[in-house]
Design a protein around this motif. Structure first.
Motif, mmCIF file in Angstrom:
data_model
loop_
_atom_site.group_PDB
_atom_site.id
_atom_site.type_symbol
_atom_site.label_atom_id
_atom_site.label_comp_id
_atom_site.label_asym_id
_atom_site.label_seq_id
_atom_site.Cartn_x
_atom_site.Cartn_y
_atom_site.Cartn_z
ATOM 1 N N CYS A 24 -1.795 -2.748 2.990
ATOM 2 C CA CYS A 24 -2.963 -3.380 3.610
ATOM 3 C C CYS A 24 -4.245 -2.939 2.916
ATOM 4 N N GLN A 25 -4.324 -1.667 2.613
ATOM 5 C CA GLN A 25 -5.507 -1.138 1.940
ATOM 6 C C GLN A 25 -5.709 -1.803 0.580
ATOM 7 N N PRO B 21 -9.751 -5.181 -9.125
ATOM 8 C CA PRO B 21 -9.103 -6.374 -9.691
ATOM 9 C C PRO B 21 -7.641 -6.478 -9.265
ATOM 10 N N GLU B 22 -7.103 -7.662 -9.365
ATOM 11 C CA GLU B 22 -5.724 -7.926 -8.957
ATOM 12 C C GLU B 22 -4.723 -7.082 -9.731
ATOM 13 N N VAL B 23 -5.053 -6.753 -10.975
ATOM 14 C CA VAL B 23 -4.121 -6.011 -11.820
ATOM 15 C C VAL B 23 -3.754 -4.663 -11.203
ATOM 16 N N VAL B 24 -4.591 -4.147 -10.308
ATOM 17 C CA VAL B 24 -4.315 -2.865 -9.663
ATOM 18 C C VAL B 24 -3.031 -2.936 -8.840
ATOM 19 N N TYR B 25 -2.805 -4.067 -8.178
ATOM 20 C CA TYR B 25 -1.587 -4.223 -7.381
ATOM 21 C C TYR B 25 -0.351 -4.099 -8.266
ATOM 22 N N TYR B 26 -0.364 -4.802 -9.405
ATOM 23 C CA TYR B 26 0.789 -4.783 -10.297
ATOM 24 C C TYR B 26 0.930 -3.422 -10.979
ATOM 25 N N ALA B 27 -0.192 -2.760 -11.243
ATOM 26 C CA ALA B 27 -0.152 -1.424 -11.837
ATOM 27 C C ALA B 27 0.498 -0.437 -10.869
ATOM 28 N N GLN B 28 0.226 -0.612 -9.595
ATOM 29 C CA GLN B 28 0.823 0.251 -8.575
ATOM 30 C C GLN B 28 2.334 0.060 -8.530
ATOM 31 N N LYS B 29 2.780 -1.185 -8.616
ATOM 32 C CA LYS B 29 4.217 -1.469 -8.619
ATOM 33 C C LYS B 29 4.893 -0.840 -9.840
ATOM 34 N N LYS B 30 4.235 -0.941 -10.991
ATOM 35 C CA LYS B 30 4.792 -0.355 -12.207
ATOM 36 C C LYS B 30 4.845 1.165 -12.112
ATOM 37 N N LEU B 31 3.831 1.741 -11.483
ATOM 38 C CA LEU B 31 3.786 3.183 -11.297
ATOM 39 C C LEU B 31 5.004 3.663 -10.521
ATOM 40 N N ILE B 32 5.324 2.982 -9.435
ATOM 41 C CA ILE B 32 6.453 3.363 -8.598
ATOM 42 C C ILE B 32 7.775 3.209 -9.364
ATOM 43 N N LYS C 155 -0.486 14.913 -14.211
ATOM 44 C CA LYS C 155 -1.091 16.192 -14.560
ATOM 45 C C LYS C 155 -2.556 16.306 -14.145
ATOM 46 N N LEU C 156 -3.199 15.166 -13.868
ATOM 47 C CA LEU C 156 -4.605 15.193 -13.499
ATOM 48 C C LEU C 156 -4.823 15.311 -11.994
ATOM 49 N N LYS C 157 -3.751 15.338 -11.220
ATOM 50 C CA LYS C 157 -3.912 15.468 -9.777
ATOM 51 C C LYS C 157 -4.445 16.856 -9.425
ATOM 52 N N THR C 158 -5.285 16.897 -8.420
ATOM 53 C CA THR C 158 -5.839 18.164 -7.965
ATOM 54 C C THR C 158 -4.793 18.912 -7.145
ATOM 55 N N THR D 297 1.477 8.181 0.714
ATOM 56 C CA THR D 297 0.485 9.137 0.222
ATOM 57 C C THR D 297 0.259 8.958 -1.268
ATOM 58 N N LEU D 298 1.322 8.795 -2.025
ATOM 59 C CA LEU D 298 1.211 8.606 -3.470
ATOM 60 C C LEU D 298 0.424 7.343 -3.797
ATOM 61 N N ARG D 299 0.683 6.267 -3.089
ATOM 62 C CA ARG D 299 0.009 4.998 -3.348
ATOM 63 C C ARG D 299 -1.455 5.047 -2.914
ATOM 64 N N GLU D 300 -1.715 5.722 -1.807
ATOM 65 C CA GLU D 300 -3.100 5.878 -1.361
ATOM 66 C C GLU D 300 -3.909 6.666 -2.384
ATOM 67 N N GLN D 301 -3.303 7.709 -2.934
ATOM 68 C CA GLN D 301 -3.982 8.497 -3.961
ATOM 69 C C GLN D 301 -4.262 7.647 -5.198
ATOM 70 N N PHE D 302 -3.321 6.800 -5.545
ATOM 71 C CA PHE D 302 -3.499 5.924 -6.708
ATOM 72 C C PHE D 302 -4.696 5.005 -6.513
ATOM 73 N N ILE D 303 -4.788 4.369 -5.344
ATOM 74 C CA ILE D 303 -5.907 3.471 -5.065
ATOM 75 C C ILE D 303 -7.223 4.229 -5.058
ATOM 76 N N GLN D 304 -7.230 5.400 -4.463
ATOM 77 C CA GLN D 304 -8.448 6.204 -4.408
ATOM 78 C C GLN D 304 -8.901 6.601 -5.813
ATOM 79 N N GLU D 305 -7.950 6.973 -6.666
ATOM 80 C CA GLU D 305 -8.282 7.358 -8.040
ATOM 81 C C GLU D 305 -8.859 6.173 -8.811
ATOM 82 N N ILE D 306 -8.287 4.986 -8.609
ATOM 83 C CA ILE D 306 -8.794 3.790 -9.279
ATOM 84 C C ILE D 306 -10.197 3.460 -8.781
#
Length: 206
Positions: free
Chosen positions: A63-64, A75-86, A123-126, A165-174
């Motif tokens: 939803c977020q 941008p829309e590409v973020v949705y597909y980038a998230q899927k690829k990340l997983i 590696k860049l995660k806090t 949590t992983l996906r929320e962090q991804f969106i926040q980082e973007i």
């Protein structure tokens, strides 16, 4: 939930056509809802209920993500980038499973092996972000061995706490990256405007 399933169907339908892939999300959203409802009062009521549900469950990563893209914040590409990340993370964990078990796949990793494998990819995660992921992992699977395939399998379209949590962090980082880029662009534009104004001010009268 129904809202999450609807969002998933929306993205699948949009990605399935050449023309739909080229349309902006807000324009496709309008077209997508016009087909079954037309321009009727029922459509307006349905859209209102849908948006109410999406905002109500905004804590859910699906939803977020949908809301931020629909509002033009990302941008829309973020949705597909998230899927690829997983998908990529799952492949990396499966590879670690095989390497740690003599070429055989056990579909499990020890908690330490799992966390080390994931953290090596991010590696860049806090430290706070890493701790949040570890807490979420414990909430999903408190036993020493992690049955990692279950983490990647949503139930009724909804992932467990770890993947959320992983996906929320991804969106926040973007979002933070976009804010930094926009801030830099505004700064450069302002500096150029000031420089141009200074040139006009210093130019001798003809």
């Amino acid at each position: 939930s129904y809202v999450v399933q609807w969002i998933e169907e929306f993205w699948d339908t949009k990605a399935s056509g050449v023309k739909s892939r080229l349309l902006p999300v807000d324009e496709y959203f309008d077209n997508y809802l016009t087909l079954p409802y037309g321009r009727t009062r029922s459509r307006i009521e349905w859209v209102y209920n849908l948006m109410f549900g999406i905002k109500r469950y905004n804590y859910d990563a699906d939803c977020q993500t949908f809301l931020t893209i629909l509002n033009g914040e990302l941008p829309e590409v973020v949705y597909y980038a998230q899927k690829k990340l997983i998908k990529r993370l799952q492949q990396v964990i499966e590879k670690a499973d095989k390497e740690n078990h003599g070429g055989r796949v056990w579909n499990t990793l020890s908690r330490t092996e799992f966390c080390e494998t994931v953290e090596a990819q991010f590696k860049l995660k806090t430290e706070d972000e890493k701790k949040a992921l570890r807490r979420a992992l414990t909430q999903d699977q408190p036993l020493p061995d992690i049955r990692y395939r279950e983490l990647f399998q949503p139930v009724d379209g909804i992932y467990g706490k770890y993947m959320e949590t992983l996906r929320e962090q991804f969106i926040q980082e973007i979002q933070e990256a976009y804010e930094r880029v926009e801030s830099s662009i505004r700064k450069v534009a302002m500096e150029e405007a000031i420089a141009q104004q200074s040139i006009r001010t210093m130019r001798p009268e003809q």
